[in-house]
Write a protein that holds these residues in place. Structure first.
Motif, PDB file in Angstrom:
ATOM      1  N   ILE A  77      42.871  40.933  47.697  1.00 31.49           N
ATOM      2  CA  ILE A  77      41.465  41.285  47.493  1.00 31.49           C
ATOM      3  C   ILE A  77      41.327  42.716  47.981  1.00 31.49           C
ATOM      4  CG2 ILE A  77      39.072  40.802  48.128  1.00 31.49           C
ATOM      5  CD1 ILE A  77      39.866  37.885  48.413  1.00 31.49           C
ATOM      6  N   VAL A  78      41.108  43.625  47.034  1.00 31.39           N
ATOM      7  CA  VAL A  78      41.104  45.047  47.371  1.00 31.39           C
ATOM      8  C   VAL A  78      39.726  45.535  47.793  1.00 31.39           C
ATOM      9  CG1 VAL A  78      43.109  45.583  45.962  1.00 31.39           C
ATOM     10  CG2 VAL A  78      40.858  45.694  44.941  1.00 31.39           C
ATOM     11  N   GLY A  79      38.674  44.782  47.470  1.00 35.47           N
ATOM     12  CA  GLY A  79      37.337  45.192  47.870  1.00 35.47           C
ATOM     13  C   GLY A  79      36.280  44.294  47.251  1.00 35.47           C
ATOM     14  N   VAL A  80      35.020  44.599  47.586  1.00 34.98           N
ATOM     15  CA  VAL A  80      33.876  43.869  47.040  1.00 34.98           C
ATOM     16  C   VAL A  80      32.786  44.876  46.698  1.00 34.98           C
ATOM     17  CG1 VAL A  80      34.361  41.739  48.320  1.00 34.98           C
ATOM     18  CG2 VAL A  80      32.851  43.460  49.326  1.00 34.98           C
ATOM     19  N   PHE A  81      31.871  44.446  45.839  1.00 37.67           N
ATOM     20  CA  PHE A  81      30.718  45.279  45.522  1.00 37.67           C
ATOM     21  C   PHE A  81      29.577  44.822  46.407  1.00 37.67           C
ATOM     22  CE2 PHE A  81      26.851  46.128  42.963  1.00 37.67           C
ATOM     23  CZ  PHE A  81      26.929  47.512  42.985  1.00 37.67           C
ATOM     24  N   GLU A  82      29.196  45.653  47.363  1.00 38.82           N
ATOM     25  CA  GLU A  82      28.095  45.338  48.273  1.00 38.82           C
ATOM     26  C   GLU A  82      26.805  45.850  47.649  1.00 38.82           C
ATOM     27  OE1 GLU A  82      29.450  47.064  51.980  1.00 38.82           O
ATOM     28  OE2 GLU A  82      30.277  45.126  52.569  1.00 38.82           O
ATOM     29  N   ALA A  83      26.072  44.943  47.040  1.00 46.02           N
ATOM     30  CA  ALA A  83      24.863  45.312  46.295  1.00 46.02           C
ATOM     31  C   ALA A  83      23.682  45.516  47.233  1.00 46.02           C
ATOM     32  CB  ALA A  83      24.537  44.225  45.279  1.00 46.02           C
ATOM     33  N   CYS A  84      22.997  46.624  47.054  1.00 45.98           N
ATOM     34  CA  CYS A  84      21.746  46.885  47.758  1.00 45.98           C
ATOM     35  C   CYS A  84      20.734  47.372  46.722  1.00 45.98           C
ATOM     36  CB  CYS A  84      21.922  47.953  48.837  1.00 45.98           C
ATOM     37  SG  CYS A  84      21.936  47.276  50.487  1.00 45.98           S
ATOM     38  N   THR A  85      19.636  46.649  46.630  1.00 44.95           N
ATOM     39  CA  THR A  85      18.562  46.991  45.699  1.00 44.95           C
ATOM     40  C   THR A  85      17.272  47.095  46.495  1.00 44.95           C
ATOM     41  OG1 THR A  85      17.958  44.695  45.258  1.00 44.95           O
ATOM     42  CG2 THR A  85      19.728  45.627  43.909  1.00 44.95           C
ATOM     43  N   PRO A  86      16.191  47.530  45.883  1.00 42.73           N
ATOM     44  CA  PRO A  86      14.912  47.554  46.608  1.00 42.73           C
ATOM     45  C   PRO A  86      14.489  46.162  47.101  1.00 42.73           C
ATOM     46  CG  PRO A  86      14.753  48.902  44.649  1.00 42.73           C
ATOM     47  CD  PRO A  86      16.079  48.208  44.583  1.00 42.73           C
TER      48      PRO A  86
END
Length: 145
Positions: A77-86
């Motif tokens: 597992i090389v990484g993740v998408f850490e989602a930040c929205t309003p």
């Protein structure tokens, strides 16, 4: 003359034996014969969606996401998408990159936040080294009160 007859019978017998062998052995396919076949690519065992339930708007929601590797090859597992929205965020505190050994699993520690009451929904993406399946998406849903 006798030698020619014996030679003809010998050739005929060899042809019959060779024909019997090929009929018994079946056809030989040499079209794709380039060596041993490659092992199938590894896969991740993760849920398509996770229901986080209800939690107060004043708190972040901790989640343990179990990532399994049922294959016989390690998965990185090389990484993740850490989602930040309003509307909110999802982050991980798990140190990456990380390797999931064959037949084992890894717990990804997630932290989900939402700034206002209401439904929570986001896609969490896991990036791997699996050929043909570099991204695995998990849908996180819940309700903040």
């Amino acid at each position: 003359m006798r030698t020619k007859a014996c030679l003809a019978l010998l050739v005929l017998a060899a042809g019959i034996l060779a024909g019997a062998f090929f009929l018994r052995a079946g056809p030989v396919d040499i079209a794709g014969a380039t060596g041993p076949t490659a092992a199938p690519p590894p896969v991740l065992d993760v849920p398509a969606g996770v229901d986080l339930g209800h939690w107060p708007v004043t708190e972040a929601r901790p989640v343990q996401l179990r990532v399994g590797n049922p294959s016989d090859q390690p998965v990185k597992i090389v990484g993740v998408f850490e989602a930040c929205t309003p509307g909110g965020c999802v982050k991980t505190s798990t140190e990456l990159p990380a390797v999931v050994p064959p037949g084992a699993h890894l717990e990804l520690a997630l932290l989900c936040t939402r700034w206002a009451p209401g439904p929570y929904s986001c896609n969490f993406e896991i990036y791997t080294d699996i050929p043909g399946c570099l991204v695995t998406t998990v849908r996180l849903t819940g309700t903040v009160e």
